[in-house]
Design a protein around this motif. Structure first.
Motif, PDB file in Angstrom:
ATOM      1  N   ILE A  86     -19.804   9.127  -6.369  1.00  0.00           N
ATOM      2  CA  ILE A  86     -19.899   8.555  -5.016  1.00  0.00           C
ATOM      3  C   ILE A  86     -18.612   7.781  -4.805  1.00  0.00           C
ATOM      4  O   ILE A  86     -18.354   6.804  -5.511  1.00  0.00           O
ATOM      5  CB  ILE A  86     -21.120   7.643  -4.865  1.00  0.00           C
ATOM      6  N   ARG A  87     -17.824   8.253  -3.890  1.00  0.00           N
ATOM      7  CA  ARG A  87     -16.498   7.650  -3.681  1.00  0.00           C
ATOM      8  C   ARG A  87     -16.492   6.738  -2.451  1.00  0.00           C
ATOM      9  O   ARG A  87     -17.360   6.873  -1.560  1.00  0.00           O
ATOM     10  CB  ARG A  87     -15.436   8.743  -3.502  1.00  0.00           C
ATOM     11  N   PRO A  88     -15.503   5.812  -2.381  1.00  0.00           N
ATOM     12  CA  PRO A  88     -15.337   5.053  -1.133  1.00  0.00           C
ATOM     13  C   PRO A  88     -15.016   5.983   0.026  1.00  0.00           C
ATOM     14  O   PRO A  88     -14.444   7.068  -0.155  1.00  0.00           O
ATOM     15  CB  PRO A  88     -14.156   4.124  -1.444  1.00  0.00           C
ATOM     16  N   ALA A  89     -15.362   5.545   1.227  1.00  0.00           N
ATOM     17  CA  ALA A  89     -15.081   6.355   2.416  1.00  0.00           C
ATOM     18  C   ALA A  89     -13.597   6.344   2.750  1.00  0.00           C
ATOM     19  O   ALA A  89     -13.035   7.365   3.168  1.00  0.00           O
ATOM     20  CB  ALA A  89     -15.890   5.851   3.608  1.00  0.00           C
ATOM     21  N   ALA A  90     -12.925   5.197   2.545  1.00  0.00           N
ATOM     22  CA  ALA A  90     -11.511   5.083   2.923  1.00  0.00           C
ATOM     23  C   ALA A  90     -10.935   3.811   2.330  1.00  0.00           C
ATOM     24  O   ALA A  90     -11.667   2.950   1.824  1.00  0.00           O
ATOM     25  CB  ALA A  90     -11.357   5.079   4.442  1.00  0.00           C
ATOM     26  N   PHE A  91      -9.609   3.722   2.393  1.00  0.00           N
ATOM     27  CA  PHE A  91      -8.892   2.501   2.028  1.00  0.00           C
ATOM     28  C   PHE A  91      -8.330   1.846   3.288  1.00  0.00           C
ATOM     29  O   PHE A  91      -7.942   2.535   4.240  1.00  0.00           O
ATOM     30  CB  PHE A  91      -7.696   2.790   1.103  1.00  0.00           C
ATOM     31  N   THR A  92      -8.263   0.541   3.267  1.00  0.00           N
ATOM     32  CA  THR A  92      -7.387  -0.164   4.200  1.00  0.00           C
ATOM     33  C   THR A  92      -6.040  -0.348   3.514  1.00  0.00           C
ATOM     34  O   THR A  92      -5.941  -0.279   2.286  1.00  0.00           O
ATOM     35  CB  THR A  92      -7.953  -1.534   4.591  1.00  0.00           C
ATOM     36  N   LEU A  93      -4.998  -0.609   4.285  1.00  0.00           N
ATOM     37  CA  LEU A  93      -3.659  -0.790   3.714  1.00  0.00           C
ATOM     38  C   LEU A  93      -2.839  -1.676   4.629  1.00  0.00           C
ATOM     39  O   LEU A  93      -2.855  -1.498   5.859  1.00  0.00           O
ATOM     40  CB  LEU A  93      -2.961   0.561   3.536  1.00  0.00           C
ATOM     41  N   ALA A  94      -2.137  -2.628   4.040  1.00  0.00           N
ATOM     42  CA  ALA A  94      -1.268  -3.522   4.815  1.00  0.00           C
ATOM     43  C   ALA A  94      -0.079  -3.932   3.965  1.00  0.00           C
ATOM     44  O   ALA A  94      -0.192  -4.096   2.747  1.00  0.00           O
ATOM     45  CB  ALA A  94      -2.041  -4.763   5.272  1.00  0.00           C
ATOM     46  N   HIS A 127      12.641  -7.251   6.017  1.00  0.00           N
ATOM     47  CA  HIS A 127      12.528  -7.689   4.622  1.00  0.00           C
ATOM     48  C   HIS A 127      13.721  -7.157   3.841  1.00  0.00           C
ATOM     49  O   HIS A 127      14.177  -6.034   4.061  1.00  0.00           O
ATOM     50  CB  HIS A 127      11.241  -7.189   3.993  1.00  0.00           C
ATOM     51  N   LYS A 128      14.199  -7.961   2.923  1.00  0.00           N
ATOM     52  CA  LYS A 128      15.371  -7.577   2.141  1.00  0.00           C
ATOM     53  C   LYS A 128      15.034  -6.487   1.128  1.00  0.00           C
ATOM     54  O   LYS A 128      14.036  -6.579   0.406  1.00  0.00           O
ATOM     55  CB  LYS A 128      15.942  -8.792   1.404  1.00  0.00           C
ATOM     56  N   ALA A 129      15.859  -5.479   1.084  1.00  0.00           N
ATOM     57  CA  ALA A 129      15.671  -4.376   0.143  1.00  0.00           C
ATOM     58  C   ALA A 129      15.738  -4.904  -1.288  1.00  0.00           C
ATOM     59  O   ALA A 129      16.663  -5.622  -1.655  1.00  0.00           O
ATOM     60  CB  ALA A 129      16.730  -3.304   0.359  1.00  0.00           C
ATOM     61  N   GLY A 130      14.748  -4.511  -2.089  1.00  0.00           N
ATOM     62  CA  GLY A 130      14.698  -4.930  -3.484  1.00  0.00           C
ATOM     63  C   GLY A 130      14.024  -6.251  -3.716  1.00  0.00           C
ATOM     64  O   GLY A 130      13.763  -6.617  -4.864  1.00  0.00           O
ATOM     65  N   ARG A 131      13.686  -6.983  -2.642  1.00  0.00           N
ATOM     66  CA  ARG A 131      12.984  -8.254  -2.795  1.00  0.00           C
ATOM     67  C   ARG A 131      11.469  -7.995  -2.719  1.00  0.00           C
ATOM     68  O   ARG A 131      11.025  -7.101  -2.022  1.00  0.00           O
ATOM     69  CB  ARG A 131      13.384  -9.239  -1.696  1.00  0.00           C
ATOM     70  N   PRO A 132      10.656  -8.789  -3.453  1.00  0.00           N
ATOM     71  CA  PRO A 132       9.219  -8.506  -3.497  1.00  0.00           C
ATOM     72  C   PRO A 132       8.529  -8.753  -2.165  1.00  0.00           C
ATOM     73  O   PRO A 132       8.839  -9.718  -1.458  1.00  0.00           O
ATOM     74  CB  PRO A 132       8.710  -9.473  -4.575  1.00  0.00           C
ATOM     75  N   PHE A 133       7.621  -7.851  -1.850  1.00  0.00           N
ATOM     76  CA  PHE A 133       6.713  -8.049  -0.731  1.00  0.00           C
ATOM     77  C   PHE A 133       5.318  -7.672  -1.198  1.00  0.00           C
ATOM     78  O   PHE A 133       5.136  -7.238  -2.345  1.00  0.00           O
ATOM     79  CB  PHE A 133       7.158  -7.241   0.497  1.00  0.00           C
ATOM     80  N   THR A 134       4.327  -7.854  -0.368  1.00  0.00           N
ATOM     81  CA  THR A 134       2.943  -7.658  -0.767  1.00  0.00           C
ATOM     82  C   THR A 134       2.365  -6.415  -0.120  1.00  0.00           C
ATOM     83  O   THR A 134       2.446  -6.247   1.099  1.00  0.00           O
ATOM     84  CB  THR A 134       2.094  -8.881  -0.395  1.00  0.00           C
ATOM     85  N   LEU A 135       1.806  -5.533  -0.959  1.00  0.00           N
ATOM     86  CA  LEU A 135       0.998  -4.414  -0.474  1.00  0.00           C
ATOM     87  C   LEU A 135      -0.439  -4.693  -0.893  1.00  0.00           C
ATOM     88  O   LEU A 135      -0.700  -5.047  -2.050  1.00  0.00           O
ATOM     89  CB  LEU A 135       1.465  -3.094  -1.073  1.00  0.00           C
ATOM     90  N   SER A 136      -1.366  -4.538   0.035  1.00  0.00           N
ATOM     91  CA  SER A 136      -2.760  -4.806  -0.273  1.00  0.00           C
ATOM     92  C   SER A 136      -3.638  -3.766   0.394  1.00  0.00           C
ATOM     93  O   SER A 136      -3.288  -3.202   1.437  1.00  0.00           O
ATOM     94  CB  SER A 136      -3.165  -6.213   0.171  1.00  0.00           C
ATOM     95  N   GLY A 137      -4.774  -3.516  -0.228  1.00  0.00           N
ATOM     96  CA  GLY A 137      -5.720  -2.552   0.319  1.00  0.00           C
ATOM     97  C   GLY A 137      -7.115  -2.849  -0.184  1.00  0.00           C
ATOM     98  O   GLY A 137      -7.307  -3.599  -1.141  1.00  0.00           O
ATOM     99  N   THR A 138      -8.094  -2.272   0.480  1.00  0.00           N
ATOM    100  CA  THR A 138      -9.488  -2.459   0.117  1.00  0.00           C
ATOM    101  C   THR A 138     -10.198  -1.116   0.208  1.00  0.00           C
ATOM    102  O   THR A 138      -9.958  -0.336   1.133  1.00  0.00           O
ATOM    103  CB  THR A 138     -10.161  -3.472   1.066  1.00  0.00           C
ATOM    104  N   ALA A 139     -11.063  -0.860  -0.765  1.00  0.00           N
ATOM    105  CA  ALA A 139     -11.884   0.347  -0.735  1.00  0.00           C
ATOM    106  C   ALA A 139     -13.168   0.027   0.024  1.00  0.00           C
ATOM    107  O   ALA A 139     -13.898  -0.903  -0.332  1.00  0.00           O
ATOM    108  CB  ALA A 139     -12.206   0.812  -2.155  1.00  0.00           C
ATOM    109  N   LEU A 140     -13.446   0.802   1.088  1.00  0.00           N
ATOM    110  CA  LEU A 140     -14.594   0.546   1.952  1.00  0.00           C
ATOM    111  C   LEU A 140     -15.567   1.715   1.915  1.00  0.00           C
ATOM    112  O   LEU A 140     -15.164   2.871   1.727  1.00  0.00           O
ATOM    113  CB  LEU A 140     -14.131   0.324   3.394  1.00  0.00           C
TER     114      LEU A 140
END
Length: 842
Positions: free
Chosen positions: A375-383, A409-422
């Motif tokens: 039974i898998r999640p229906a989808a992911f969110t992503l931001a 955003h500066k290339a090579g500098r860290p940023f945040t990727l986040s998602g949720t399984a719904l």
């Protein structure tokens, strides 16, 4: 007394015949059972039971209802001599064969006999412990006899202590009572393998123990009596033989009628799905079309395959996690196959259906589906988010596909990727623990690029949530990003399509990324012109105040870089903005030597910057740029010096700074051309040009001496190094004609005047007989000329032209400063100077 009774009872029993009868429970002591039912430790969290010799405990709560042979029990009594009593009790120490019908000793029913023998715990609780564990409906009650000493007659004799306990032999075994209705005997070290005892002690039961169970005198199974039947490590599972149909299976409702096997495809969390449950005949070769009754259907976690597989049920002992329970009623109209609607809100990678009949009480038939499914999640969110253009965080959205403005955003500098399984109801599927793949593709927008850099990110889910605050992207521009997981439902790879198994997020635009910084590298090293010319071979100095330019103008490569120092090759076209604001290109000349006079760079323009279309560009000085050292017009004058000139360049991009959280992209360090060389000498001299009076016959050409001089720190002296100063004849103004000399009766020789060794002449054409007189000459060294000159003898006068060499003006006549053109008088028809020099004889 105990010895006497034992001998009497033994004599009665030697002639008794015993029979093992297969009744309510059947034993299984296979290796698979031993693997499926390991020893359960009760030393941690267990309760001690301090019993004395031949003693039976009070009733002890099991913690659940246990169906023993069709009768429900919630309590049990534990006997020191290796028995569990659910009905009547016995303190008998001398065991006998089954049934326990009173013909020997004792007369009791509803008893488990894991190893009935004569033990002597002597009131010590460490020998006997019990414990309950698990959650409904999978709870278990465990009783363990641990290194329990036997009773011995030869008190204080060989292998026997003062308490009639054997010192060299003991028994370790346990009973596991399961809420589902079965029970297990598990043996550790047992003296004599349950049969004749070894050692030198004199035992009450020298022949060994009794193993089995008895519900009543007609329903019992004697596994062994006085037989070495339970070697160390033996495990016996007691379970009900199958009743009702031969088994069950579950598969998709689309499976063909009459099928007994089939697949279960990937399902979506939070969405209802239908499955077909089929009852099998006793041979499990077809559908049991006449079966009716209620079946318990459990959705179970089948991911742990460590337990032994029961060949009859198709289940493993480690499939203990029950996620949901339903009851499915079979009627005659179902003809052995009925559909069941299920739904589960969470995600699971490996599930099966377990079916039990009857639906309540102790099941007679248990079967697990032959196919597992996910039974898998229906989808992911992503931001994609950041705190500012150089720091990860969640304060700003990074969804900018435009080439100008907005968050960057500066290339090579860290940023945040986040998602949720719904799930299908948009609730978090907390059981999802996969690692989706992030796929980069082209987006739609003026900042979107056709090729891409490297996105570094790993999104491993914890409780359905994925967050990575260390994501980086190596390039500039924007791109489309999508999360995909085709592995979570991998158990269905053979029966479900890729689309059915795949979890995805919507594709989002991530960006815009900009260079982290710029680097500058030398492309062309500058070289300055001595005397600002390359047409004069004999050059070694330049005059103070004389402009000088480049033989080779400086050039630099501008490289757009990411935070790791890699070139952002996509920084081109609409994304190339460095230097687009004039103030973003900074040029700095600095006289390293001398500090004074100052360096005048007013005629030097800012360098031009052009893109190469690959993240680099060319920064180039204007080849026509001119520099000069400021020439003081009054004392103190400048002594000769060797010049050292430095040039620094820096570039930046300030166009992003208008948005909060962004800033100006700057160069990591200015590029410095230190001590720029001159092609023929770097000496500078403060100079003047002196013009001297001349006189002679009107029948001859007349030469007025010119001398270049420089200040040596004490006085002006001849500048013998000047071989390059050239004066056009039109820059010699002629005026104040006297006596018989009229305008243009004489003229300046047309050839340009070039000094040699610092000296030269202004040559005037002879005016001829009768043209005696004088003319005043002025060298028009400034930027603006006045007066007239005669270039052609006998023609009309022409306007004088400016020589534009103010660095050679001097302090002549009554002038206060060194900013005056030199003047002299040329006299024809005069053979002696009209001047009287000091100390001259006359």
């Amino acid at each position: 007394m105990k010895r006497l009774l034992a001998l009497m009872l033994l004599a009665l029993l030697l002639g008794a015949a015993t029979t093992a009868r297969a009744q309510y429970y059947t034993p299984d002591s296979s290796a698979a059972v031993a693997a499926a039912y390991p020893w359960i430790d009760v030393t941690s969290g267990g309760t001690q039971l301090p019993l004395n010799d031949d003693q039976v405990s009070a009733n002890i709560n099991l913690g659940f209802t246990f169906n023993f042979g069709g009768t429900s029990h919630t309590r049990v009594r534990i006997a020191a001599n290796g028995m569990l009593h659910f009905g009547g009790i016995s303190t008998a120490y001398e065991n006998s064969p089954l049934p326990l019908d009173g013909s020997g000793e004792p007369n009791i029913d509803a008893v488990m006999l894991p190893l009935w023998d004569d033990y002597q715990p002597d009131g010590m609780g460490t020998y006997l412990r019990y414990r309950r564990s698990g959650t409904a409906p999978n709870r278990v009650f465990v009783v363990s006899w641990m290194t329990m000493p036997y009773y011995c007659w030869n008190r204080n004799g060989s292998n026997c202590d003062n308490d009639n306990q054997t010192t060299g032999s003991s028994a370790t075994f346990q009973v596991q009572i399961y809420e589902q209705g079965h029970f297990v005997y598990r043996y550790g070290a047992v003296n004599g393998s349950g049969g004749s005892h070894s050692g030198s002690a004199v035992y009450t039961n020298p022949g060994g123990g009794t193993v089995g169970y008895e519900l009543d005198d007609a329903d019992y199974v004697q596994f062994s009596h006085h037989t070495a039947a339970v070697p160390n490590g033996t495990t016996i599972l007691w379970s009900r033989p199958a009743a009702g149909p031969g088994g069950f299976n579950t598969f998709e409702t689309s499976t063909a009628a009459g099928s007994i096997t089939g697949v279960i495809k990937t399902k979506i969390a939070g969405a209802a799905f239908d499955l077909a449950v089929v009852a099998l005949n006793s041979a499990k070769t077809g559908v049991a079309t006449t079966f009716t009754g209620d079946v318990r259907v459990e959705l179970i976690d089948s991911s742990n395959n460590g337990g032994a597989l029961d060949a009859d049920t198709g289940c493993r002992t480690t499939w203990t996690g029950v996620l949901s329970t339903s009851t499915l009623a079979f009627s005659s109209a179902n003809a052995g196959r009925a559909n069941l609607t299920l739904s589960h809100a969470n995600a699971w990678p490996d599930l099966r259906l377990r079916m039990s009949y009857p639906a309540t009480g102790t099941p007679a038939v248990v079967a697990c589906s032959t196919d597992n499914f996910a039974i898998r999640p229906a989808a992911f969110t992503l931001a994609a988010t950041d705190t500012d253009w150089a720091t990860a965080g969640t304060g700003r959205a990074l969804a900018n596909g435009a080439a100008a403005g907005g968050n960057v955003h500066k290339a090579g500098r860290p940023f945040t990727l986040s998602g949720t399984a719904l799930n299908a109801a948009a609730a978090v599927t907390g059981n999802y623990d996969g690692t989706p793949v992030a796929t980069v593709s082209a987006c739609a927008g003026t900042a979107c690029t056709a090729s891409f850099g490297t996105l570094s990110v790993s999104l491993a889910a914890t409780a359905g949530v994925m967050t990575n605050p260390t994501a980086t992207y190596s390039e500039v521009g924007a791109f489309s990003l999508q999360l995909t997981d085709s592995n979570f439902a991998g158990v269905d790879a053979g029966d479900s399509t890729l689309a059915e198994r795949t979890i995805q997020s919507p594709a989002i635009t991530v960006g815009r990324f900009v260079p982290d910084h710029f680097d500058l590298a030398v492309l062309a090293t500058p070289l300055l012109k001595t005397f600002n010319t390359t047409g004069c071979a004999s050059r070694s100095f330049t005059y103070v105040g004389q402009p000088f330019g480049y033989v080779a103008a400086p050039q630099a490569t501008v490289l757009a870089r990411n935070a790791s120092g890699g070139t952002t090759t996509l920084y081109a076209g609409a994304l190339w903005k460095v230097g687009s604001v004039p103030a973003d290109i900074v040029q700095g000349y600095s006289p390293l030597s001398p500090a004074s006079p100052g360096l005048d760079v007013g005629a030097a323009s800012a360098p031009a910057l052009s893109s190469n279309g690959n993240g680099t560009g060319v920064l180039a000085a204007n080849p026509a740029d001119m520099l000069r050292f400021t020439r003081p017009a009054s004392a103190p004058l400048t002594a000769p010096f060797t010049a050292a000139i430095s040039l620094s360049w820096s570039v930046s991009d300030s166009r992003e700074a208008a948005t909060a959280g962004n800033g100006t992209i700057t160069a990591s360090a200015p590029l410095v051309f230190s001590t720029i060389a001159f092609d023929a000498g770097s000496e500078f001299r403060y100079g003047v040009l002196k013009l001297t009076n001349a006189y002679g016959s009107e029948l001859n050409n007349l030469a007025a001496p010119i001398e270049a001089q420089y200040w040596n720190g004490n006085a002006f002296v001849t500048n013998g190094a000047d071989h390059c100063t050239t004066l056009a004849s039109g820059s010699v103004a002629m005026g104040n004609y006297q006596r018989n000399l009229s305008a243009c009766e004489t003229a300046i020789a047309p050839a340009a005047l070039q000094l040699a060794g610092g000296r030269g002449f202004v040559t005037l054409r002879r005016p001829g007989s009768g043209n005696r007189g004088s003319v005043d000459l002025t060298l028009e060294l400034g930027s603006v000329a006045s007066g007239q000159t005669c270039a052609v003898q006998g023609a009309a006068p022409a306007a004088a032209t400016a020589a534009n060499m103010p660095w050679l003006q001097g302090k002549w006549g009554s002038a206060a400063n060194y900013d005056t053109n030199p003047r002299a008088r040329a006299s024809f028809g005069q053979y002696k100077s009209p001047l009287l020099y000091l100390r001259e004889s006359f």
